[in-house]
Design a protein around this motif. Structure first.
Motif, PDB file in Angstrom:
ATOM      1  N   SER A 167      29.744  13.585 -35.517  1.00  0.00           N
ATOM      2  CA  SER A 167      30.642  14.568 -36.122  1.00  0.00           C
ATOM      3  C   SER A 167      31.451  13.944 -37.252  1.00  0.00           C
ATOM      4  N   PHE A 168      31.462  14.610 -38.401  1.00  0.00           N
ATOM      5  CA  PHE A 168      32.259  14.108 -39.513  1.00  0.00           C
ATOM      6  C   PHE A 168      33.754  14.252 -39.229  1.00  0.00           C
ATOM      7  N   ILE A 169      34.107  15.248 -38.432  1.00  0.00           N
ATOM      8  CA  ILE A 169      35.519  15.444 -38.079  1.00  0.00           C
ATOM      9  C   ILE A 169      36.052  14.247 -37.303  1.00  0.00           C
ATOM     10  N   SER A 170      35.210  13.664 -36.429  1.00  0.00           N
ATOM     11  CA  SER A 170      35.637  12.495 -35.663  1.00  0.00           C
ATOM     12  C   SER A 170      35.770  11.246 -36.531  1.00  0.00           C
ATOM     13  N   LEU A 171      35.088  11.214 -37.673  1.00  0.00           N
ATOM     14  CA  LEU A 171      35.166  10.073 -38.578  1.00  0.00           C
ATOM     15  C   LEU A 171      36.389  10.143 -39.489  1.00  0.00           C
ATOM     16  N   THR A 172      36.898  11.350 -39.691  1.00  0.00           N
ATOM     17  CA  THR A 172      38.028  11.536 -40.598  1.00  0.00           C
ATOM     18  C   THR A 172      39.296  10.922 -40.010  1.00  0.00           C
ATOM     19  N   PRO A 173      40.106  10.234 -40.814  1.00  0.00           N
ATOM     20  CA  PRO A 173      41.383   9.715 -40.301  1.00  0.00           C
ATOM     21  C   PRO A 173      42.253  10.837 -39.726  1.00  0.00           C
ATOM     22  N   ALA A 174      42.979  10.512 -38.679  1.00  0.00           N
ATOM     23  CA  ALA A 174      43.786  11.523 -37.990  1.00  0.00           C
ATOM     24  C   ALA A 174      44.755  12.235 -38.925  1.00  0.00           C
ATOM     25  N   SER A 175      45.263  11.515 -39.916  1.00  0.00           N
ATOM     26  CA  SER A 175      46.226  12.109 -40.846  1.00  0.00           C
ATOM     27  C   SER A 175      45.590  13.125 -41.785  1.00  0.00           C
ATOM     28  N   ASN A 176      44.260  13.121 -41.889  1.00  0.00           N
ATOM     29  CA  ASN A 176      43.562  14.035 -42.803  1.00  0.00           C
ATOM     30  C   ASN A 176      42.763  15.109 -42.100  1.00  0.00           C
TER      31      ASN A 176
ATOM     32  N   ASN B 108      37.758   5.439 -47.710  1.00  0.00           N
ATOM     33  CA  ASN B 108      38.699   4.318 -47.794  1.00  0.00           C
ATOM     34  C   ASN B 108      39.309   3.938 -46.441  1.00  0.00           C
ATOM     35  N   LEU B 109      39.525   4.930 -45.570  1.00  0.00           N
ATOM     36  CA  LEU B 109      40.261   4.679 -44.325  1.00  0.00           C
ATOM     37  C   LEU B 109      39.468   4.987 -43.067  1.00  0.00           C
ATOM     38  N   GLY B 110      38.199   5.351 -43.216  1.00  0.00           N
ATOM     39  CA  GLY B 110      37.390   5.711 -42.064  1.00  0.00           C
ATOM     40  C   GLY B 110      36.970   4.507 -41.243  1.00  0.00           C
ATOM     41  N   PRO B 111      36.179   4.727 -40.193  1.00  0.00           N
ATOM     42  CA  PRO B 111      35.738   3.626 -39.321  1.00  0.00           C
ATOM     43  C   PRO B 111      34.924   2.581 -40.086  1.00  0.00           C
ATOM     44  N   GLU B 112      35.049   1.343 -39.664  1.00  0.00           N
ATOM     45  CA  GLU B 112      34.328   0.247 -40.321  1.00  0.00           C
ATOM     46  C   GLU B 112      32.816   0.415 -40.207  1.00  0.00           C
ATOM     47  N   ASP B 113      32.357   0.984 -39.091  1.00  0.00           N
ATOM     48  CA  ASP B 113      30.913   1.128 -38.897  1.00  0.00           C
ATOM     49  C   ASP B 113      30.346   2.354 -39.606  1.00  0.00           C
ATOM     50  N   TRP B 114      31.145   2.991 -40.442  1.00  0.00           N
ATOM     51  CA  TRP B 114      30.642   4.156 -41.199  1.00  0.00           C
ATOM     52  C   TRP B 114      30.853   4.011 -42.705  1.00  0.00           C
ATOM     53  N   ARG B 115      31.849   3.277 -43.124  1.00  0.00           N
ATOM     54  CA  ARG B 115      32.213   3.226 -44.544  1.00  0.00           C
ATOM     55  C   ARG B 115      31.005   2.881 -45.413  1.00  0.00           C
ATOM     56  N   PRO B 116      30.733   3.695 -46.426  1.00  0.00           N
ATOM     57  CA  PRO B 116      29.554   3.451 -47.264  1.00  0.00           C
ATOM     58  C   PRO B 116      29.779   2.334 -48.274  1.00  0.00           C
ATOM     59  N   HIS B 117      28.669   1.680 -48.633  1.00  0.00           N
ATOM     60  CA  HIS B 117      28.702   0.662 -49.683  1.00  0.00           C
ATOM     61  C   HIS B 117      28.605   1.316 -51.060  1.00  0.00           C
ATOM     62  N   THR B 118      27.701   2.272 -51.186  1.00  0.00           N
ATOM     63  CA  THR B 118      27.586   3.094 -52.391  1.00  0.00           C
ATOM     64  C   THR B 118      27.425   4.544 -51.971  1.00  0.00           C
ATOM     65  N   TRP B 119      27.954   5.472 -52.741  1.00  0.00           N
ATOM     66  CA  TRP B 119      27.812   6.889 -52.406  1.00  0.00           C
ATOM     67  C   TRP B 119      27.990   7.738 -53.658  1.00  0.00           C
ATOM     68  N   ASP B 120      27.478   8.947 -53.565  1.00  0.00           N
ATOM     69  CA  ASP B 120      27.619   9.917 -54.645  1.00  0.00           C
ATOM     70  C   ASP B 120      27.505  11.308 -54.030  1.00  0.00           C
ATOM     71  N   TYR B 121      27.880  12.308 -54.794  1.00  0.00           N
ATOM     72  CA  TYR B 121      27.798  13.683 -54.294  1.00  0.00           C
ATOM     73  C   TYR B 121      26.345  14.149 -54.272  1.00  0.00           C
ATOM     74  N   GLY B 122      25.994  14.914 -53.220  1.00  0.00           N
ATOM     75  CA  GLY B 122      24.631  15.366 -53.027  1.00  0.00           C
ATOM     76  C   GLY B 122      24.394  16.778 -53.531  1.00  0.00           C
TER      77      GLY B 122
END
Length: 255
Positions: free
Chosen positions: A109-118, A190-204
């Motif tokens: 779930s992307f919601i679970s990856l989002t920082p609690a403040s967001n 920038n603030l998500g889990p370490e095991d998810w943060r992308p190295h490179t990304w762009d809009y799909g």
């Protein structure tokens, strides 16, 4: 005496607005339900080859000290050849990434990856996106009713005005929803889990489709407002012309 809308106006303005609104609705539903708003790669350490697994996606390390922490530390520090880029894609609802040495993807779930403040902003984005789709659907229904409506111009103008307001409001909500999701995703990078943060990304493609939906929605709104304004002007012009003809008739009566 009812005044009919010009044939040219019925021929292209109403169908054009309906087509643009319907296209915007299809685009928004497709983008909302997909998980390709953002795509990219994550740089992860290659796993040790086990069993018959071979190739560039794992490390073949023949040593009795394979489980030694110093050896593992050495492998992590030898350079980029010991890492692999794992592809991922994320949407509003979930994020998926490929599984190394296996077929398929692992999603969460992307919601679970989002920082609690967001997360509040993400939920607000989801609610706004749903309202956007509902208003688009309402606008499409109103425009279809207007196209099949064969009563007075006044009734047609009321439907036309209401559909224009609904479509403009939908466009504003869609723009806000897309911008809020963009902000949330960048904060998650920038603030998500370490095991998810992308190295490179762009809009799909889903992100592009969402903004294409917004563009079609605003084009439909402009077309609808233009039709409403032109009909009002023509209606006033015909009333003025009719008033002048009646005034001339009573001023110079036939003998």
């Amino acid at each position: 005496m009812p005044v009919s809308v010009p044939a040219a106006d019925r021929r292209w303005r109403a169908p054009a607005a309906f087509f643009l609104s319907f296209l915007s609705l299809i685009f928004s539903i497709t983008a909302f339900s997909s998980s390709y708003w953002c795509e990219g790669t994550r740089k992860v350490a290659k796993p040790f080859c086990t069993g018959k697994s071979k190739g560039d996606h794992c490390i073949r390390f023949n040593s009795p000290d394979a489980n030694n922490s110093n050896v593992v530390q050495y492998i992590w520090e030898t350079g980029d050849d010991k890492f692999i880029d794992r592809k991922f894609h994320a949407g509003i609802w979930y994020s998926c990434e490929e599984i190394i040495n296996e077929e398929g993807e692992k999603c969460r779930s992307f919601i679970s990856l989002t920082p609690a403040s967001n997360r509040g902003v993400l939920w607000l984005s989801i609610v706004t996106e749903l309202l956007y789709i509902i208003l688009l659907l309402t606008g499409v229904i109103l425009m279809s009713v207007e196209m099949c409506y064969y009563s007075t111009v006044i009734d047609g103008l009321k439907i036309n005005a209401f559909s224009a307001v609904v479509t403009v409001l939908a466009g504003l909500l869609g723009m806000v929803a897309h911008m809020m999701y963009t902000t949330v995703f960048q904060m998650t990078v920038n603030l998500g889990p370490e095991d998810w943060r992308p190295h490179t990304w762009d809009y799909g493609w889903s992100y592009c489709l969402a903004w294409a939906s917004f563009a079609c929605c605003m084009a439909a709104a402009v077309t609808t407002i233009n039709k409403y304004t032109k009909t009002i002007l023509e209606f006033k012009h015909k009333r003025k012309t009719l008033g002048r003809s009646l005034k001339i008739k009573y001023k110079f009566p036939d003998h």
